[in-house]
Motif scaffolding. Structure first.
Motif, PDB file in Angstrom:
ATOM      1  N   ALA A  28       1.662 -68.663  42.838  1.00  0.00           N
ATOM      2  CA  ALA A  28       0.321 -69.006  42.381  1.00  0.00           C
ATOM      3  C   ALA A  28      -0.760 -68.268  43.160  1.00  0.00           C
ATOM      4  CB  ALA A  28       0.100 -70.511  42.487  1.00  0.00           C
ATOM      5  N   SER A  29      -0.483 -67.906  44.394  1.00  0.00           N
ATOM      6  CA  SER A  29      -1.464 -67.202  45.217  1.00  0.00           C
ATOM      7  C   SER A  29      -1.813 -65.831  44.651  1.00  0.00           C
ATOM      8  CB  SER A  29      -0.932 -67.049  46.645  1.00  0.00           C
ATOM      9  OG  SER A  29       0.311 -66.357  46.653  1.00  0.00           O
ATOM     10  N   HIS A  30      -0.978 -65.307  43.734  1.00  0.00           N
ATOM     11  CA  HIS A  30      -1.239 -64.001  43.123  1.00  0.00           C
ATOM     12  C   HIS A  30      -1.938 -64.119  41.770  1.00  0.00           C
ATOM     13  CE1 HIS A  30       2.405 -62.158  45.523  1.00  0.00           C
ATOM     14  NE2 HIS A  30       1.426 -62.623  46.296  1.00  0.00           N
ATOM     15  N   ALA A  31      -2.166 -65.331  41.295  1.00  0.00           N
ATOM     16  CA  ALA A  31      -2.673 -65.530  39.930  1.00  0.00           C
ATOM     17  C   ALA A  31      -4.066 -64.961  39.732  1.00  0.00           C
ATOM     18  CB  ALA A  31      -2.663 -67.015  39.588  1.00  0.00           C
ATOM     19  N   SER A  32      -4.870 -64.907  40.785  1.00  0.00           N
ATOM     20  CA  SER A  32      -6.232 -64.399  40.629  1.00  0.00           C
ATOM     21  C   SER A  32      -6.258 -62.916  40.273  1.00  0.00           C
ATOM     22  CB  SER A  32      -7.030 -64.643  41.911  1.00  0.00           C
ATOM     23  OG  SER A  32      -6.420 -64.014  43.013  1.00  0.00           O
ATOM     24  N   ARG A  33      -5.132 -62.229  40.410  1.00  0.00           N
ATOM     25  CA  ARG A  33      -5.060 -60.806  40.083  1.00  0.00           C
ATOM     26  C   ARG A  33      -4.774 -60.562  38.599  1.00  0.00           C
ATOM     27  NH1 ARG A  33      -0.679 -59.240  44.843  1.00  0.00           N
ATOM     28  NH2 ARG A  33      -1.729 -60.340  46.575  1.00  0.00           N
TER      29      ARG A  33
ATOM     30  N   GLY B 178     -17.483 -62.798  36.410  1.00  0.00           N
ATOM     31  CA  GLY B 178     -16.126 -62.589  36.887  1.00  0.00           C
ATOM     32  C   GLY B 178     -15.439 -63.832  37.410  1.00  0.00           C
ATOM     33  N   THR B 179     -16.173 -64.908  37.633  1.00  0.00           N
ATOM     34  CA  THR B 179     -15.572 -66.136  38.132  1.00  0.00           C
ATOM     35  C   THR B 179     -14.762 -66.812  37.027  1.00  0.00           C
ATOM     36  OG1 THR B 179     -17.552 -67.437  37.635  1.00  0.00           O
ATOM     37  CG2 THR B 179     -17.378 -66.461  39.843  1.00  0.00           C
ATOM     38  N   VAL B 180     -13.920 -67.768  37.443  1.00  0.00           N
ATOM     39  CA  VAL B 180     -12.986 -68.403  36.515  1.00  0.00           C
ATOM     40  C   VAL B 180     -13.189 -69.914  36.494  1.00  0.00           C
ATOM     41  CG1 VAL B 180     -10.532 -68.951  36.154  1.00  0.00           C
ATOM     42  CG2 VAL B 180     -11.227 -66.611  36.676  1.00  0.00           C
ATOM     43  N   LEU B 181     -13.095 -70.475  35.301  1.00  0.00           N
ATOM     44  CA  LEU B 181     -13.075 -71.924  35.108  1.00  0.00           C
ATOM     45  C   LEU B 181     -11.806 -72.274  34.358  1.00  0.00           C
ATOM     46  CD1 LEU B 181     -14.287 -74.832  34.886  1.00  0.00           C
ATOM     47  CD2 LEU B 181     -15.383 -74.054  32.759  1.00  0.00           C
TER      48      LEU B 181
ATOM     49  N   ALA C 243      -4.726 -83.928  37.332  1.00  0.00           N
ATOM     50  CA  ALA C 243      -6.016 -83.317  37.644  1.00  0.00           C
ATOM     51  C   ALA C 243      -6.115 -82.973  39.123  1.00  0.00           C
ATOM     52  CB  ALA C 243      -7.145 -84.252  37.230  1.00  0.00           C
ATOM     53  N   GLN C 244      -5.627 -83.849  39.979  1.00  0.00           N
ATOM     54  CA  GLN C 244      -5.682 -83.592  41.417  1.00  0.00           C
ATOM     55  C   GLN C 244      -4.855 -82.368  41.789  1.00  0.00           C
ATOM     56  OE1 GLN C 244      -4.310 -87.405  42.858  1.00  0.00           O
ATOM     57  NE2 GLN C 244      -6.385 -88.226  43.063  1.00  0.00           N
ATOM     58  N   ARG C 245      -3.655 -82.274  41.246  1.00  0.00           N
ATOM     59  CA  ARG C 245      -2.787 -81.124  41.539  1.00  0.00           C
ATOM     60  C   ARG C 245      -3.419 -79.827  41.037  1.00  0.00           C
ATOM     61  NH1 ARG C 245       2.844 -84.143  39.704  1.00  0.00           N
ATOM     62  NH2 ARG C 245       3.677 -84.503  41.819  1.00  0.00           N
ATOM     63  N   THR C 246      -3.937 -79.860  39.820  1.00  0.00           N
ATOM     64  CA  THR C 246      -4.532 -78.650  39.235  1.00  0.00           C
ATOM     65  C   THR C 246      -5.809 -78.263  39.968  1.00  0.00           C
ATOM     66  OG1 THR C 246      -3.634 -79.339  37.091  1.00  0.00           O
ATOM     67  CG2 THR C 246      -5.250 -77.561  37.088  1.00  0.00           C
ATOM     68  N   ARG C 247      -6.600 -79.244  40.335  1.00  0.00           N
ATOM     69  CA  ARG C 247      -7.844 -78.970  41.067  1.00  0.00           C
ATOM     70  C   ARG C 247      -7.547 -78.314  42.412  1.00  0.00           C
ATOM     71  NH1 ARG C 247      -9.784 -83.455  40.512  1.00  0.00           N
ATOM     72  NH2 ARG C 247     -11.193 -83.004  38.768  1.00  0.00           N
ATOM     73  N   GLN C 248      -6.515 -78.800  43.104  1.00  0.00           N
ATOM     74  CA  GLN C 248      -6.154 -78.217  44.396  1.00  0.00           C
ATOM     75  C   GLN C 248      -5.667 -76.792  44.223  1.00  0.00           C
ATOM     76  OE1 GLN C 248      -6.471 -79.560  47.658  1.00  0.00           O
ATOM     77  NE2 GLN C 248      -6.128 -77.374  48.007  1.00  0.00           N
ATOM     78  N   ALA C 249      -4.858 -76.546  43.181  1.00  0.00           N
ATOM     79  CA  ALA C 249      -4.376 -75.185  42.921  1.00  0.00           C
ATOM     80  C   ALA C 249      -5.546 -74.251  42.637  1.00  0.00           C
ATOM     81  CB  ALA C 249      -3.403 -75.198  41.740  1.00  0.00           C
TER      82      ALA C 249
ATOM     83  N   LEU D 192      -7.230 -70.899  44.737  1.00  0.00           N
ATOM     84  CA  LEU D 192      -7.420 -69.605  44.074  1.00  0.00           C
ATOM     85  C   LEU D 192      -8.884 -69.190  43.996  1.00  0.00           C
ATOM     86  CD1 LEU D 192      -4.885 -70.088  41.154  1.00  0.00           C
ATOM     87  CD2 LEU D 192      -4.795 -68.257  42.847  1.00  0.00           C
ATOM     88  N   GLY D 193      -9.781 -70.091  44.384  1.00  0.00           N
ATOM     89  CA  GLY D 193     -11.209 -69.788  44.255  1.00  0.00           C
ATOM     90  C   GLY D 193     -11.723 -69.960  42.847  1.00  0.00           C
ATOM     91  N   TRP D 194     -11.008 -70.765  42.036  1.00  0.00           N
ATOM     92  CA  TRP D 194     -11.418 -71.040  40.667  1.00  0.00           C
ATOM     93  C   TRP D 194     -12.094 -72.406  40.587  1.00  0.00           C
ATOM     94  CZ3 TRP D 194      -6.216 -69.828  37.677  1.00  0.00           C
ATOM     95  CH2 TRP D 194      -5.974 -68.451  37.738  1.00  0.00           C
TER      96      TRP D 194
END
Length: 256
Positions: free
Chosen positions: A35-40, A126-129, A148-154, A158-160
């Motif tokens: 998941a740490s690579h997803a922002s790419r 360029g930001t993501v929601l 929601a908590q798990r997804t919000r933390q992920a 990622l800076g999303w």
């Protein structure tokens, strides 16, 4: 509707990463990454990660929506999801949308979990929601809160940005639903755009704007088209009526 997706890739056992992202690129190739690579990844260019079911007697109302902001057809699972697609499509800060963009596959203290977010939004800066759409009656349920908590933390890692939403604001939805019928490109009436914008250089009542020396039945759809594309601005918190004050945007983006 989106085709059925097979899953053949598996996370490495005892891998340091505890959260992975599974997605299907534009060539339908299955990808599995930490998941740490997803922002790419440009998920707006990828295919839906799962099939949206459709069968006789189902309670949901699946279908497809054409997004004017990115000229893309998106599959939705419910009318509520379709509403949020249109609301996001109307948002001038949205550059691209993707539905069912990928699958989170993770493990935490509560065990293994998977989740397919409903909507991926790339903003113009360029930001993501990431958006999950839920029946308002389901929002307080423990499993939904945990998701929601798990997804919000992920997303935070990622800076999303992340939101879980229910029913939209009724007033805003009424306006956007109406204007959405005029979101497609202009052709025969494109020549009316400049005269309309010139007349709206200062705030003017919508009814007066359509009543200039031309057929109002022809001008009105042009005005609604310009309102959808934010070349004409107005107060979206109030009902859209003939007495609504509208004005030309100071830096129009051009007719779409």
């Amino acid at each position: 509707m989106s085709p059925k997706r097979t899953r053949t890739l598996r996370p490495i056992t005892f891998a340091p990463a505890q959260l992975f992202v599974r997605y299907y690129d534009a060539t339908e190739t299955e990808r599995l990454i930490p998941a740490s690579h997803a922002s790419r990844v440009r998920f707006e260019d990828c295919l839906p990660a799962r099939e949206i079911p459709s069968y006789v007697g189902m309670r949901h109302t699946p279908g497809s929506y054409w997004a004017a902001s990115c000229d893309t057809v998106l599959d939705y699972e419910s009318f509520l999801e379709a509403q949020w697609m249109r609301l996001l499509d109307f948002d001038s800060k949205v550059a691209a949308l993707a539905a069912q963009p990928f699958i989170f596959e993770g493990a935490d203290a509560q065990g293994k979990w998977t989740h397919v977010p409903d909507l991926f939004v790339r903003r113009t800066d360029g930001t993501v929601l990431l958006l999950d759409v839920k029946n308002p009656e389901q929002l307080a349920k423990p499993r939904v809160v945990q998701q929601a908590q798990r997804t919000r933390q992920a997303c935070q890692d990622l800076g999303w940005d992340y939101r879980m939403v229910g029913a939209p604001d009724p007033q805003l939805w009424a306006t956007v639903e109406w204007l959405g019928g005029y979101r497609r490109p202009l052709h025969a009436t494109a020549g009316l755009v400049d005269p309309v914008l010139a007349l709206a250089a200062l705030p003017i009542a919508l009814g007066d704007l359509v009543d200039f020396p031309h057929d109002p039945e022809v001008v009105r759809p042009v005005v609604y088209h310009l309102l959808w594309h934010h070349r004409l601005l107005f107060d979206t918190t109030r009902p859209l009526r003939d007495h609504t004050r509208v004005w030309a945007a100071t830096t129009p983006e051009g007719t779409r």
